[in-house]
Design a protein around this motif. Sequence first.
Motif: not given
Length: 55
Positions: A44-53
């Motif tokens: 989830r941390l990786i996905v959040k980081d990718k969505q934040a740019g």
Amino acid sequence: MDLMAFITIGFIAIVTLDTMQTSLLDIAITLGLVAFLGTIAFARLIVKDKQAGGA
């Protein structure tokens, strides 16, 4: 991290079979659940980081 958890769970399972102490299975199950939750949190941390740019 998952590999270390799985190796530890396997070791606990072997010790449980050798000593016939079923209480050790509770420890192995708990460790498995904690490792699973850690993997989910990291994903989830990786996905959040990718969505934040992030990179």
